[in-house]
Scaffold this motif. Structure first.
Motif, PDB file in Angstrom:
ATOM      1  N   GLN A 121      84.540  38.212   4.552  1.00 17.08           N
ATOM      2  CA  GLN A 121      83.201  37.690   4.796  1.00 17.08           C
ATOM      3  C   GLN A 121      82.135  38.626   4.217  1.00 17.08           C
ATOM      4  O   GLN A 121      81.113  38.155   3.673  1.00 17.08           O
ATOM      5  CB  GLN A 121      82.975  37.495   6.296  1.00 17.08           C
ATOM      6  N   SER A 122      82.352  39.920   4.324  1.00 17.26           N
ATOM      7  CA  SER A 122      81.367  40.862   3.790  1.00 17.26           C
ATOM      8  C   SER A 122      81.319  40.786   2.254  1.00 17.26           C
ATOM      9  O   SER A 122      80.245  40.870   1.661  1.00 17.26           O
ATOM     10  CB  SER A 122      81.702  42.295   4.238  1.00 17.26           C
ATOM     11  N   LEU A 123      82.486  40.620   1.618  1.00 22.16           N
ATOM     12  CA  LEU A 123      82.512  40.470   0.161  1.00 22.16           C
ATOM     13  C   LEU A 123      81.813  39.174  -0.277  1.00 22.16           C
ATOM     14  O   LEU A 123      81.051  39.155  -1.247  1.00 22.16           O
ATOM     15  CB  LEU A 123      83.956  40.480  -0.338  1.00 22.16           C
ATOM     16  N   LEU A 124      82.085  38.094   0.457  1.00 22.24           N
ATOM     17  CA  LEU A 124      81.440  36.808   0.147  1.00 22.24           C
ATOM     18  C   LEU A 124      79.930  36.885   0.333  1.00 22.24           C
ATOM     19  O   LEU A 124      79.161  36.279  -0.430  1.00 22.24           O
ATOM     20  CB  LEU A 124      82.031  35.710   1.014  1.00 22.24           C
ATOM     21  N   ALA A 125      79.488  37.645   1.350  1.00 20.01           N
ATOM     22  CA  ALA A 125      78.059  37.792   1.584  1.00 20.01           C
ATOM     23  C   ALA A 125      77.379  38.520   0.436  1.00 20.01           C
ATOM     24  O   ALA A 125      76.243  38.204   0.053  1.00 20.01           O
ATOM     25  CB  ALA A 125      77.824  38.533   2.893  1.00 20.01           C
ATOM     26  N   ILE A 126      78.062  39.515  -0.115  1.00 21.61           N
ATOM     27  CA  ILE A 126      77.496  40.263  -1.250  1.00 21.61           C
ATOM     28  C   ILE A 126      77.458  39.390  -2.503  1.00 21.61           C
ATOM     29  O   ILE A 126      76.467  39.367  -3.234  1.00 21.61           O
ATOM     30  CB  ILE A 126      78.322  41.543  -1.517  1.00 21.61           C
ATOM     31  N   ILE A 127      78.555  38.657  -2.728  1.00 23.75           N
ATOM     32  CA  ILE A 127      78.634  37.809  -3.923  1.00 23.75           C
ATOM     33  C   ILE A 127      77.587  36.710  -3.887  1.00 23.75           C
ATOM     34  O   ILE A 127      77.002  36.349  -4.910  1.00 23.75           O
ATOM     35  CB  ILE A 127      80.054  37.215  -4.043  1.00 23.75           C
ATOM     36  N   GLY A 128      77.374  36.174  -2.683  1.00 23.45           N
ATOM     37  CA  GLY A 128      76.345  35.152  -2.527  1.00 23.45           C
ATOM     38  C   GLY A 128      76.866  33.731  -2.650  1.00 23.45           C
ATOM     39  O   GLY A 128      77.982  33.466  -3.016  1.00 23.45           O
TER      40      GLY A 128
END
Length: 512
Positions: free
Chosen positions: A505-512
């Motif tokens: 989820q944190s990676l997806l949040a950064i990717i957007g």
């Protein structure tokens, strides 16, 4: 997981086996003499001031005497030499059977684990779970019955050497079908991906190397010699001619009878596989200076693409359909690429044996290895996500290049955690990253002032996985153990950390 992962590659085993006429020794002007009780013999060959040591695992080894063109064999029951004009057929058959059984067990375990994980809807990489199980069993046996653990490793040694010998070949399919993977990607996005590959590799190498050096200064652990590792035999003229024959016969057959084996993919499989193997054998024999620019994997993929182009041109079907036959991702209708990628799970399982063999080294240098691997893996994942968003790369493409520094088998498992990733692009990016590391790692390491073999090995493997490892260890064998350990642990840690929902989820949040 891709559908190709369930394909069993048993059908290619016989021609991929190492030639029985080769031993692990380098031919000398005089045959090396050794006692049957010895475990380590030094070759009498000299190249300038360099000498070579070779581990002996058995009592009988054929040594070639160039003057007499014969094999000199040491008998376990005598100190005298026995001269023979040809290898013992019965011994060769037993070795062939040993290899087939040991490799077959590894492939069967991989397939059964995949089926079980799919049935249970478990997303965690099945091969990684199997690797942990094998490693745990070996450690338990070593603590209770050391001889049993040594026996298990010895039994699987032929399979491990087979995997090591052909390892780069298992990465090739993604490069062969690269034209299909990138045909829908805009040129601007392609340039951004290239920037992430080159810049990300350099950054990951620097982070891993500087971390290893910093921790080394803190713990100040003295280096000890690593456990000797066997190397697979070189390719023989017999293998080259055998695969050439397979290519010619199967190419002509496929041209004359396009569905003789039932489907186009199956009919094209033999000559596409043969062209891939021939490219690898040819590329492996190139001078070292040429390999810096023209890596065997590039030669390998070009060979397969040329064969696909030739068949597409002659059959009037075109290149893209033939590349589609190369990698179908359908277990009931496999192509040559599906067969090769079917070995990727066994590569992960083999990590258990390499880590067990180097367990003393891992324990002694655990601080340097683990800290560097963990930090560089986290940096690689999160910096890729951040840079992708910063330069405006599409989210689906950023997801696809996320595990750029992790070996193909586990990189494909990582992107399977995310929706919308292009697995063909993932595999291609991983291989290209490895090629960058294989060609430039040593030069960059020297420029950065990394002299310690621990730092050099960890930095290379953490940033360029197996291809970088192979290139560095060929010239710096003292760095090989640290390369092998970091290569395995980087993929393992990356897979484990990405299996955590909060991290995803944190990676997806950064990717957007």
């Amino acid at each position: 997981m891709p559908a190709t992962s369930s394909i069993s590659p048993f059908s290619t085993l016989s021609l991929l086996l190492p030639n029985r006429h080769h031993s692990l020794f380098t031919p000398c002007q005089k045959p090396t003499k050794f006692s049957s009780k010895s475990l380590l013999a030094s070759s009498s060959c000299r190249n300038g001031s360099k000498s070579r040591s070779t581990l002996i695992l058995g009592a009988k080894f054929p040594l070639v005497d160039p003057k007499k063109k014969t094999f000199v064999v040491k008998s376990s029951g005598s100190e005298g030499g026995l001269t023979s004009a040809s290898p013992n057929p019965q011994s060769a058959a037993l070795k062939l059977l040993h290899l087939a059984v040991s490799l077959g067990i590894i492939l069967a375990v991989d397939k059964l684990l995949k089926q079980a994980f799919v049935a249970a809807a478990i997303k965690f990489p099945s091969a990684l779970f199997g690797m942990f199980c094998i490693f745990t069993i070996l450690i338990a046996l070593d603590s209770t019955v050391p001889a049993a653990a040594a026996g298990v490793v010895s039994f699987f040694q032929p399979a491990l050497l087979f995997i090591q010998r052909w390892l780069p070949l298992f990465y090739v399919p993604s490069l062969v079908v690269l034209p299909l993977a990138v045909k829908d990607i805009p040129a601007a996005s392609g340039l951004k991906i290239i920037y992430i590959i080159a810049g990300g590799w350099l950054a990951s190498l620097s982070v891993a190397g500087f971390t290893a050096i910093a921790v080394r200064k803190l713990v100040n652990t003295e280096m000890i010699p690593a456990e000797p590792m066997l190397k697979p035999s070189p390719f023989s003229p017999f293998e080259l001619w055998a695969w050439s024959g397979v290519f010619l016969v199967s190419f002509v057959s496929a041209f004359l009878y396009p569905t003789i084996l039932g489907t186009n993919a199956r009919t094209c499989l033999p000559f596409l596989l043969a062209s891939t193997v021939l490219g690898y054998i040819f590329g492996s024999g190139l001078p070292s200076g040429v390999k810096k620019v023209f890596h065997p994997i590039i030669c390998c993929s070009l060979s397969a693409d040329l064969a696909a182009y030739a068949y597409g041109y002659l059959s009037k079907s075109g290149l893209n359909p033939v590349l589609g036959y190369y990698l179908t991702k359908v277990s009931s209708n496999p192509g040559a690429g599906d067969i090769l990628m079917g070995f990727l799970g066994s590569v992960i399982l083999s990590f258990a044996f390499s880590m067990f063999q180097q367990r003393k080294l891992v324990k002694r240098h655990a601080a340097e290895i683990l800290s560097s691997v963990i930090l560089s893996t986290l940096f690689s994942l999160y910096s890729t996500a951040f840079i992708g968003r910063l330069i405006g790369l599409e989210p689906s493409l950023t997801l696809s290049v996320l595990p750029r520094c992790i070996t193909v088998a586990l990189a494909l498992s990582i992107v399977s955690f995310f929706e919308g990733a292009n697995t063909s692009l993932t595999a291609a990016v991983v291989v290209v990253t490895g090629l960058v590391g294989a060609n430039f790692a040593q030069t960059v390491l020297d420029k950065l002032g990394f002299r310690d073999p621990i730092a050099r090995g960890i930095a290379t493997a953490s940033s360029a996985h197996g291809l970088g490892t192979a290139a560095l260890s060929a010239k710096e064998p003292e760095a090989l153990p640290f390369c092998a350990i970091a290569y395995a642990l980087t993929g393992i840690f990356g897979s484990v950390i990405c299996s955590v929902p909060a991290v995803r989820q944190s990676l997806l949040a950064i990717i957007g």
